[in-house]
Design a protein around this motif. Structure first.
Motif, mmCIF file in Angstrom:
data_model
loop_
_atom_site.group_PDB
_atom_site.id
_atom_site.type_symbol
_atom_site.label_atom_id
_atom_site.label_comp_id
_atom_site.label_asym_id
_atom_site.label_seq_id
_atom_site.Cartn_x
_atom_site.Cartn_y
_atom_site.Cartn_z
ATOM 1 N N SER A 36 -2.870 0.699 47.530
ATOM 2 C CA SER A 36 -4.175 0.750 48.186
ATOM 3 C C SER A 36 -4.131 0.066 49.550
ATOM 4 O O SER A 36 -4.693 0.556 50.532
ATOM 5 C CB SER A 36 -5.244 0.089 47.303
ATOM 6 N N ALA A 37 -3.461 -1.085 49.623
ATOM 7 C CA ALA A 37 -3.338 -1.801 50.891
ATOM 8 C C ALA A 37 -2.545 -0.983 51.896
ATOM 9 O O ALA A 37 -2.920 -0.879 53.078
ATOM 10 C CB ALA A 37 -2.676 -3.155 50.670
ATOM 11 N N VAL A 38 -1.447 -0.378 51.455
ATOM 12 C CA VAL A 38 -0.602 0.423 52.346
ATOM 13 C C VAL A 38 -1.357 1.649 52.845
ATOM 14 O O VAL A 38 -1.256 2.026 54.017
ATOM 15 C CB VAL A 38 0.704 0.819 51.629
ATOM 16 N N ALA A 39 -2.127 2.295 51.970
ATOM 17 C CA ALA A 39 -2.897 3.482 52.372
ATOM 18 C C ALA A 39 -3.876 3.156 53.499
ATOM 19 O O ALA A 39 -4.096 3.960 54.404
ATOM 20 C CB ALA A 39 -3.647 4.055 51.167
ATOM 21 N N CYS A 89 -4.302 -10.227 43.756
ATOM 22 C CA CYS A 89 -3.794 -8.862 43.918
ATOM 23 C C CYS A 89 -4.455 -8.059 45.035
ATOM 24 O O CYS A 89 -3.973 -6.997 45.405
ATOM 25 C CB CYS A 89 -3.934 -8.102 42.600
ATOM 26 N N ILE A 90 -5.564 -8.551 45.591
ATOM 27 C CA ILE A 90 -6.145 -8.014 46.824
ATOM 28 C C ILE A 90 -5.695 -8.861 48.009
ATOM 29 O O ILE A 90 -5.278 -8.358 49.057
ATOM 30 C CB ILE A 90 -7.688 -8.008 46.761
ATOM 31 N N ARG A 91 -5.769 -10.174 47.825
ATOM 32 C CA ARG A 91 -5.555 -11.094 48.940
ATOM 33 C C ARG A 91 -4.125 -11.073 49.466
ATOM 34 O O ARG A 91 -3.899 -11.108 50.686
ATOM 35 C CB ARG A 91 -5.962 -12.503 48.498
ATOM 36 N N ILE A 92 -3.137 -11.016 48.576
ATOM 37 C CA ILE A 92 -1.736 -11.022 49.028
ATOM 38 C C ILE A 92 -1.400 -9.758 49.826
ATOM 39 O O ILE A 92 -0.898 -9.860 50.952
ATOM 40 C CB ILE A 92 -0.774 -11.192 47.829
ATOM 41 N N PRO A 93 -1.647 -8.551 49.295
ATOM 42 C CA PRO A 93 -1.311 -7.361 50.091
ATOM 43 C C PRO A 93 -2.134 -7.236 51.370
ATOM 44 O O PRO A 93 -1.636 -6.714 52.375
ATOM 45 C CB PRO A 93 -1.552 -6.193 49.136
ATOM 46 N N ILE A 100 -4.351 -6.435 57.106
ATOM 47 C CA ILE A 100 -5.652 -5.761 57.060
ATOM 48 C C ILE A 100 -6.687 -6.694 56.436
ATOM 49 O O ILE A 100 -6.356 -7.775 55.952
ATOM 50 C CB ILE A 100 -5.597 -4.440 56.263
ATOM 51 N N LEU A 101 -7.938 -6.256 56.448
ATOM 52 C CA LEU A 101 -9.013 -7.003 55.812
ATOM 53 C C LEU A 101 -9.008 -6.769 54.301
ATOM 54 O O LEU A 101 -8.757 -5.647 53.838
ATOM 55 C CB LEU A 101 -10.364 -6.556 56.367
ATOM 56 N N GLY A 102 -9.279 -7.813 53.553
ATOM 57 C CA GLY A 102 -9.399 -7.668 52.106
ATOM 58 C C GLY A 102 -10.524 -8.550 51.600
ATOM 59 O O GLY A 102 -10.747 -9.648 52.124
ATOM 60 N N PHE A 103 -11.241 -8.075 50.593
ATOM 61 C CA PHE A 103 -12.370 -8.850 50.058
ATOM 62 C C PHE A 103 -12.285 -8.918 48.541
ATOM 63 O O PHE A 103 -12.225 -7.883 47.870
ATOM 64 C CB PHE A 103 -13.703 -8.247 50.471
ATOM 65 N N ARG A 104 -12.241 -10.140 48.033
ATOM 66 C CA ARG A 104 -12.363 -10.387 46.590
ATOM 67 C C ARG A 104 -13.789 -10.894 46.349
ATOM 68 O O ARG A 104 -14.158 -11.975 46.831
ATOM 69 C CB ARG A 104 -11.358 -11.453 46.131
ATOM 70 N N PRO A 105 -14.622 -10.125 45.634
ATOM 71 C CA PRO A 105 -16.007 -10.571 45.416
ATOM 72 C C PRO A 105 -16.088 -11.647 44.338
ATOM 73 O O PRO A 105 -15.108 -11.936 43.645
ATOM 74 C CB PRO A 105 -16.706 -9.288 44.963
ATOM 75 N N SER A 106 -17.252 -12.217 44.200
ATOM 76 C CA SER A 106 -17.491 -13.179 43.121
ATOM 77 C C SER A 106 -17.228 -12.517 41.772
ATOM 78 O O SER A 106 -17.439 -11.306 41.588
ATOM 79 C CB SER A 106 -18.939 -13.677 43.160
ATOM 80 N N HIS A 107 -16.770 -13.313 40.838
ATOM 81 C CA HIS A 107 -16.476 -12.786 39.507
ATOM 82 C C HIS A 107 -17.709 -12.138 38.891
ATOM 83 O O HIS A 107 -18.797 -12.723 38.894
ATOM 84 C CB HIS A 107 -15.969 -13.916 38.614
ATOM 85 N N GLY A 116 -11.919 -5.464 44.129
ATOM 86 C CA GLY A 116 -11.983 -5.753 45.555
ATOM 87 C C GLY A 116 -11.679 -4.528 46.386
ATOM 88 O O GLY A 116 -11.391 -3.451 45.857
ATOM 89 N N TRP A 117 -11.710 -4.712 47.709
ATOM 90 C CA TRP A 117 -11.464 -3.555 48.583
ATOM 91 C C TRP A 117 -10.798 -3.992 49.886
ATOM 92 O O TRP A 117 -10.878 -5.150 50.291
ATOM 93 C CB TRP A 117 -12.755 -2.785 48.861
ATOM 94 N N PHE A 118 -10.121 -3.021 50.498
ATOM 95 C CA PHE A 118 -9.414 -3.207 51.766
ATOM 96 C C PHE A 118 -10.064 -2.336 52.841
ATOM 97 O O PHE A 118 -10.598 -1.269 52.543
ATOM 98 C CB PHE A 118 -7.956 -2.754 51.660
#
Length: 492
Positions: free
Chosen positions: A163-166, A183-187, A193-200, A219-221
């Motif tokens: 997903s990050a590469v795409a 798994c969102i933050r590292i890639p 690129i931008l990445g967001f991990r929302p609250s649990h 999360g999303w990129f």
């Protein structure tokens, strides 16, 4: 081939043997040539999409009324999803062919996917991920490792690697992944690129294969902060307009001492960026590890002897240990039966971690959850309703491809020390790229308390342009004396 040669030697005077041998050799050569052409074709296909996609399809936005009241917020945007989300009519593969083989096509659609389609976005396929979402490198022995577009000789990071590469390769406008222990933050960091991990639990996980429910988030990129913001508004179902609050940045100085990137490219850039913006209080500094040690008392049960007590890092090492134990315990609860019955083929790194999770006997599990409750309260107390903690997203650059065969314990431990903050508190975290250092992407992360997702997304949108301006200025400036006091790897 050797049998054919021996046959010729033994029957050199027999012409029939020569004919058979000739046909055999020709067949072998033809087969070898066909195999080489197939490999070349596979390589070409992989290079075309950087190995990001597992399968392609088009899920078009849901039909709208003849005269819709307003333009949909995600209209015209394309996205991809990690192979962990249910798509009706498709098998959710969980990054492993044995999982795919032993499961039926889904009869439902993940709720997040439905929300995105209802709001005008188009889904174009599923992406590669670490097997069973149990890795942080992005490597997959079965489907190949997606190529990091920003530094192709290095890993993309995982487990949401495809997903990050795409997104980084500009195949889609945004992409969905999951984040359990990073798994969102590292890639996002490794791919620039931008990445967001929302609250649990801020975003519904219905239609998602669970890995560790107490830590899992969707999360999303994105490359564009406005896209990151719009996707967040759709998935979080927040009010479009809220009263603007002042923002107070709190820099975790001790964590930047762990980082191999100089302060000139991180803290200095952020500090200069907010100087030019309104609505920001003077920044503050904190030794965050010592704050955790003082405010999360249950961590004492996981205390570790450390030669680095002057940095207070032992508290974060304990916190990351709790995070990994909780992840392993809940993974075992969810998937032990399947692992034991199917005995799946797994890559060596993933196999080691899965077997360790399955074979460990967990005692006093309640204290793991108690640490999480205390950590959430501690972060809320520090940040209140206006604070944003500033930390390095990850403290090491992306390792070279194929260099992780031994799965560096040091790399994993150093990464988890900073990643455990949002995972164990259940707070939200935004990863923002800040240019490059030594040829690799650099990023910084902004963390806020549980439930402050809109506040954080608004802040990132507000700061982003100024941050990039300062990145450009810093890249052209002479290096400043670095007073990081960076910790040498041998000190960890």
């Amino acid at each position: 081939m050797s049998k054919t040669i021996n046959l010729i030697k033994a029957n050199a005077s027999n012409p029939k043997v020569w004919i058979v041998a000739g046909i055999t050799v020709a067949g072998i050569l033809l087969l070898a040539d066909t195999t080489r052409r197939r490999r070349r074709k596979a390589i070409i296909i992989q290079r075309q999409d950087f190995g990001a996609f597992l399968e392609r399809f088009d899920l078009i936005p849901f039909p709208q009324p003849p005269t819709p009241p307003a333009k949909l917020p995600l209209q015209g945007l394309t996205f991809a999803i990690k192979d962990i989300f249910d798509v009706k009519g498709y098998v959710t593969g969980f990054g492993n062919p044995d999982w795919r083989r032993t499961h039926e096509p889904s009869d439902k659609m993940a709720l997040v996917l439905t929300a995105l389609l209802q709001n005008g976005a188009k889904c174009v396929g599923k992406t590669v991920m670490d097997e069973l979402a149990f890795g942080i490198t992005g490597e997959n022995k079965h489907y190949g490792t997606p190529i990091n577009p920003k530094v192709q000789s290095n890993i993309p990071g995982g487990s949401s690697s495809g997903s990050a590469v795409a997104v980084a390769a500009e195949f889609v406008d945004f992409a969905l992944g999951t984040d359990t222990i990073g798994c969102i933050r590292i890639p996002a960091s490794f791919c620039g690129i931008l990445g967001f991990r929302p609250s649990h639990r801020a975003v519904s996980t219905i239609g998602l294969i669970p890995h560790s429910q107490s830590l899992d988030t969707i999360g999303w990129f994105a490359r564009d902060p406005s896209v990151l913001h719009r996707v967040g508004h759709v998935l979080l179902k927040v009010k479009a307009v809220e009263p603007k609050r002042e923002r107070r940045l709190v820099f975790a100085d001790d964590l930047f001492q762990l980082s191999k990137v100089t302060k000139q490219k991180t803290i200095y850039v952020v500090s200069k960026a907010i100087e030019k913006l309104s609505g920001y209080q003077p920044p503050q500094q904190i030794n965050f590890s010592q704050y955790v040690a003082s405010n999360v008392p249950s961590l004492k049960a996981f205390g570790q002897n450390s030669t680095n007590l002057q940095y207070g890092i032992s508290a974060l090492k304990a916190l990351s240990s709790v995070m990994v134990s909780l992840q392993s315990y809940e993974f075992k609860t969810n998937h032990e039966e399947w692992v034991k019955n199917v005995k799946p083929r797994l890559g060596p790194q993933i196999s080691h971690r899965v077997l360790a999770a399955i074979n460990t006997k967990y005692e006093n599990v309640k204290v793991l959850y108690k640490v999480g409750t205390e950590m959430r309260a501690a972060l809320q107390s520090l940040l209140k309703d206006d604070g944003i903690l500033v930390i390095p997203t990850i403290v090491d650059p992306p390792p070279k491809l194929n260099s992780m065969k031994d799965y560096s314990t040091e790399f994993h431990d150093r990464a988890c020390a900073v990643l455990s903050i949002a995972s164990m508190s259940g707070g939200c975290q935004a990863c923002v790229p800040l240019g490059n250092d030594a040829g690799c992407p650099v990023s910084v992360s902004f963390v806020s308390y549980h439930g402050a997702d809109k506040f954080l997304l608004d802040a990132v949108l507000d700061m982003y342009a100024s941050l990039q301006d300062q990145v450009s200025i810093a890249s052209k400036s002479a290096p400043l004396p670095d007073v990081n006091g960076n910790m040498d790897a041998s000190q960890w």
